[in-house]
Every structure is written in C-alpha cells, then in structure tokens.
Scaffold this motif. Structure first.
Motif, PDB file in Angstrom:
ATOM      1  N   GLN A   1       2.242   1.052  18.798  1.00  0.00           N
ATOM      2  CA  GLN A   1       2.498   2.301  18.067  1.00  0.00           C
ATOM      3  C   GLN A   1       3.700   2.233  17.121  1.00  0.00           C
TER       4      GLN A   1
ATOM      5  N   GLN B   1       4.041   4.325   7.474  1.00  0.00           N
ATOM      6  CA  GLN B   1       4.965   5.289   6.868  1.00  0.00           C
ATOM      7  C   GLN B   1       6.017   4.636   5.982  1.00  0.00           C
TER       8      GLN B   1
ATOM      9  N   ASN C   1       6.328  13.483   6.680  1.00  0.00           N
ATOM     10  CA  ASN C   1       4.973  13.066   6.271  1.00  0.00           C
ATOM     11  C   ASN C   1       3.885  13.529   7.230  1.00  0.00           C
ATOM     12  N   LEU C   2       4.214  13.602   8.524  1.00  0.00           N
ATOM     13  CA  LEU C   2       3.171  13.790   9.534  1.00  0.00           C
ATOM     14  C   LEU C   2       3.301  15.094  10.304  1.00  0.00           C
TER      15      LEU C   2
ATOM     16  N   LEU D   1      11.205  10.595   8.242  1.00  0.00           N
ATOM     17  CA  LEU D   1       9.997  10.340   7.462  1.00  0.00           C
ATOM     18  C   LEU D   1       8.745  10.782   8.229  1.00  0.00           C
TER      19      LEU D   1
ATOM     20  N   TYR E   1      -7.554   6.707  20.939  1.00  0.00           N
ATOM     21  CA  TYR E   1      -6.097   6.954  21.010  1.00  0.00           C
ATOM     22  C   TYR E   1      -5.498   7.058  19.605  1.00  0.00           C
TER      23      TYR E   1
ATOM     24  N   SER F   1       4.195  17.915  15.161  1.00  0.00           N
ATOM     25  CA  SER F   1       3.544  17.394  16.377  1.00  0.00           C
ATOM     26  C   SER F   1       3.722  15.878  16.473  1.00  0.00           C
ATOM     27  N   ALA F   2       3.701  15.199  15.331  1.00  0.00           N
ATOM     28  CA  ALA F   2       3.971  13.754  15.340  1.00  0.00           C
ATOM     29  C   ALA F   2       5.420  13.491  15.739  1.00  0.00           C
TER      30      ALA F   2
ATOM     31  N   GLU G   1       5.669  13.809  19.397  1.00  0.00           N
ATOM     32  CA  GLU G   1       4.996  12.696  20.092  1.00  0.00           C
ATOM     33  C   GLU G   1       5.900  11.470  20.207  1.00  0.00           C
TER      34      GLU G   1
ATOM     35  N   GLN H   1     -13.178  -4.001   5.452  1.00  0.00           N
ATOM     36  CA  GLN H   1     -14.130  -4.381   6.504  1.00  0.00           C
ATOM     37  C   GLN H   1     -15.149  -5.384   5.957  1.00  0.00           C
TER      38      GLN H   1
ATOM     39  N   SER I   1      -3.853  10.436  17.925  1.00  0.00           N
ATOM     40  CA  SER I   1      -2.403  10.471  17.738  1.00  0.00           C
ATOM     41  C   SER I   1      -2.016  11.188  16.446  1.00  0.00           C
ATOM     42  N   ALA I   2      -1.065  12.093  16.561  1.00  0.00           N
ATOM     43  CA  ALA I   2      -0.569  12.797  15.378  1.00  0.00           C
ATOM     44  C   ALA I   2       0.193  11.858  14.455  1.00  0.00           C
ATOM     45  N   THR I   3       0.533  10.659  14.959  1.00  0.00           N
ATOM     46  CA  THR I   3       1.314   9.727  14.127  1.00  0.00           C
ATOM     47  C   THR I   3       0.438   8.915  13.174  1.00  0.00           C
ATOM     48  N   VAL I   4      -0.881   9.003  13.326  1.00  0.00           N
ATOM     49  CA  VAL I   4      -1.796   8.305  12.407  1.00  0.00           C
ATOM     50  C   VAL I   4      -2.491   9.345  11.526  1.00  0.00           C
ATOM     51  N   PRO I   5      -2.193   9.348  10.229  1.00  0.00           N
ATOM     52  CA  PRO I   5      -2.786  10.357   9.338  1.00  0.00           C
ATOM     53  C   PRO I   5      -4.312  10.309   9.358  1.00  0.00           C
TER      54      PRO I   5
ATOM     55  N   VAL J   1      -8.266   4.778   7.504  1.00  0.00           N
ATOM     56  CA  VAL J   1      -9.569   4.245   7.930  1.00  0.00           C
ATOM     57  C   VAL J   1      -9.349   3.375   9.164  1.00  0.00           C
ATOM     58  N   ILE J   2     -10.121   3.632  10.218  1.00  0.00           N
ATOM     59  CA  ILE J   2      -9.918   2.913  11.484  1.00  0.00           C
ATOM     60  C   ILE J   2     -11.244   2.330  11.963  1.00  0.00           C
TER      61      ILE J   2
ATOM     62  N   ILE K   1       3.346   2.759  13.031  1.00  0.00           N
ATOM     63  CA  ILE K   1       4.025   3.825  12.275  1.00  0.00           C
ATOM     64  C   ILE K   1       4.858   3.218  11.147  1.00  0.00           C
ATOM     65  N   ILE K   2       5.599   2.158  11.448  1.00  0.00           N
ATOM     66  CA  ILE K   2       6.416   1.502  10.411  1.00  0.00           C
ATOM     67  C   ILE K   2       5.527   0.956   9.296  1.00  0.00           C
ATOM     68  N   SER K   3       4.413   0.334   9.681  1.00  0.00           N
ATOM     69  CA  SER K   3       3.480  -0.225   8.697  1.00  0.00           C
ATOM     70  C   SER K   3       2.966   0.852   7.749  1.00  0.00           C
TER      71      SER K   3
ATOM     72  N   GLU L   1      -5.155   1.421   6.342  1.00  0.00           N
ATOM     73  CA  GLU L   1      -6.342   1.088   7.120  1.00  0.00           C
ATOM     74  C   GLU L   1      -5.935   0.245   8.321  1.00  0.00           C
TER      75      GLU L   1
ATOM     76  N   PHE M   1      12.864   2.873  16.907  1.00  0.00           N
ATOM     77  CA  PHE M   1      12.159   2.035  15.936  1.00  0.00           C
ATOM     78  C   PHE M   1      12.730   0.615  15.864  1.00  0.00           C
TER      79      PHE M   1
ATOM     80  N   MET N   1       5.399  -8.848  12.126  1.00  0.00           N
ATOM     81  CA  MET N   1       4.053  -8.534  11.595  1.00  0.00           C
ATOM     82  C   MET N   1       3.977  -8.756  10.088  1.00  0.00           C
TER      83      MET N   1
END
Lengths: 169, 169
Positions: A70, A78, B110-111, B106, A140, B114-115, B118, B6, A144-148, A152-153, A74-76, A84, B124, B39
């Motif tokens: 997680q 935001q 941005n989110l 941020l 999950y 609720s984010a 969470e 994909q 999650s509210a942390t993934v807009p 695309v998932i 989020i860093i990736s 994606e 971080f 990463m």
C-alpha cells in the motif's frame, strides 16, 4: 570480506554498466503504470511482463500482497503519476505452503523469544487459494479510498512452469 | 476492456513464453540470497545486478526500505532458506523529494478525508540523505532479532545515471 554473492554483483554489474546507455530516463515511469508481483526467484518481470527500462514501477513482496504494497502504491500514484495497476501472483507460490501460526512458530523456534515479541502483531499474509487471493487483493485495491476510481486495475497469474500469464480479473 | 498496458503484457509475455525453457526451477532461491531494492522504473535488477532466473528473491518497494520489507525478509530466510541480504538504494530516488507531511497532505488533497483516515498512521519512510539511509537500513537489519547473526548483509547504491553500483557498507 567480499562474499561470492557480492563478487557476482560487482562483476556482472561492471558488464552491465559498460554497455549502459539509458542514463537520462526521467524519474516518473514513462508508461504510467505499476506492476505488483511476488519476490519469487523464478520471476523476471522485465523479461516476462515486457517492461522496458523506465516504463513502470515494479513492487515485489512475498505473495504480491496489495496490502503490504500500500505505501509504495500510494507513492507511485500520488507522487509519481501512475494510473494503472497490474497485480500478478504466480503458481507454486510459497505463500500457499504455510499459515500465520506456522510462520510465528518457526520464528520463535529458530530466532528466539525476542524475535517473536518483535513481530508479535505481524500478519504474514499467506493464502490458501491462488485465484481467490488474486480476487481478494483486487477487491482490496478497489475498495481502498487511497486508490482513485479512475485507476485501471487487473489481476493475473504467472505460471512458473510455462512462463505464461493469464488474466483472472 | 483491455488497456494498452494489458495488451503490451499479453503480447510481450507470449513472446517470452514461446522461448521459455526454465519450467523446472525449485521454489527456494538456488543461490540463497535476497536483493532488496527500490520499485524505481529505471532499475532492472536481473540485468543490472546479475541475477539468473531462480537464483535470488527480489523484494522491491518505494525507497528499498528494510523496515517495509521485514515480512518478506523473514519469509525469505525462515521459510525459503536465504542467508544473505543485498540492499541497494539508488541515486535520484523519489523518496528524497518529499516529507511524511507532504505525502499525507497530498493524499488528503487528492483523495479526500476517508483516504487520509485510512492511512492516518502510515509512515511513508522518506529519507533526506541517500548514503545515511543505506547505513540506517543496514543498522536496522543488524539490530533486528528477526535477522540471524550469520546472515551476510551489505548496502549499496545504484547510479541510475551510469548503471553502476558502489558499496556503502
């Protein structure tokens, strides 16, 4: 003292660096996606998943756990603009072979009580069914509210026996 | 609907699988080591660090954080027999560019709230000095009761500008 593993790193890296031509790539991934996969030794993400240098973040942990990833996700997204997520678990995963209780028991037995106390609350995040684990991790991420919502998932399984990926969700 | 990312995965993977000959590798890493790196999209660990398929676990997260990788490191060592840790951070890391406060701000902006709730307690794990961060992570690993004393540990920096690694500790 230099270990054989460290010697291998230094020697192979010298060969790599001698032909290196991509020193000017930008920090944010050029294709704006991230791959989350397992640390398993039998997976070479760049080759197997067609990632050119500079194109994608690659997050790897035991079992390709979305929960464990997680912070990095989020860093990736935001801070570095990825849009994606490609989640790829794999056949023959070690996470299918033990329970949380097994792992905690092993730590206590092999490493002693102070190690057991240090990780008393750690969830090793094992799973018992591979396809279900892919579906649960995708659920999950979607919840999650942390993934807009516009991210695309998709969820996939890599077969270590054949080198092939197949989509689960 | 299939996204271009994909589609790239499916097409490139078909090419990889068509030449795949390593379907019988064992689950435990053959060379009994793990690499923990970032990463970052500009790092190809197999090529840059000389890892042959099946030889090593590769753990990747934002900043190559040892703390974030603890679960995977324990599983790698206690369940799959690795005995050496190679930690590799890199120049130009995104983790050098923000603070915990920035990241939480941020997420909230941005989110939404609720984010923010969470991940209210999420660290971080950014850092402000690259070499110090390598030393601190190595010290963390050496101090942790979950890493046996006979595990060989070294810390390195990969230069994204040159493709070269250099040892810090």
């Amino acid at each position: 003292m230099t270990s054989p593993i460290q010697k291998n790193l230094v020697e192979k890296n010298a060969g790599y660096a001698s032909h290196f031509t991509k020193g000017d790539l930008a920090l944010p991934p050029a294709k704006h996606y991230l791959i989350l996969t397992c640390m398993d030794a039998r997976i070479d993400p760049a080759a197997a998943f067609g990632i050119d240098l500079g194109d994608a973040h690659v997050i790897r942990n035991a079992g390709a756990s979305a929960r464990d990833g997680q912070r990095s996700i989020i860093i990736s997204e935001q801070l570095l603009g990825t849009k994606e997520i490609i989640l790829i678990k794999h056949t023959g995963c070690g996470m299918l072979t033990f329970s949380n209780e097994d792992a905690h028991g092993l730590v206590k037995k092999n490493l002693g009580p102070s190690a057991a106390v240090e990780i008393a609350t750690l969830d090793f995040l094992p799973f018992s069914n591979l396809e279900d684990a892919v579906r649960e991790d995708i659920a999950y991420l979607r919840k999650s509210a942390t993934v807009p919502e516009d991210v695309v998932i998709s969820g996939w399984i890599y077969e270590v026996e054949t080198g092939k990926v197949r989509q689960v969700v």
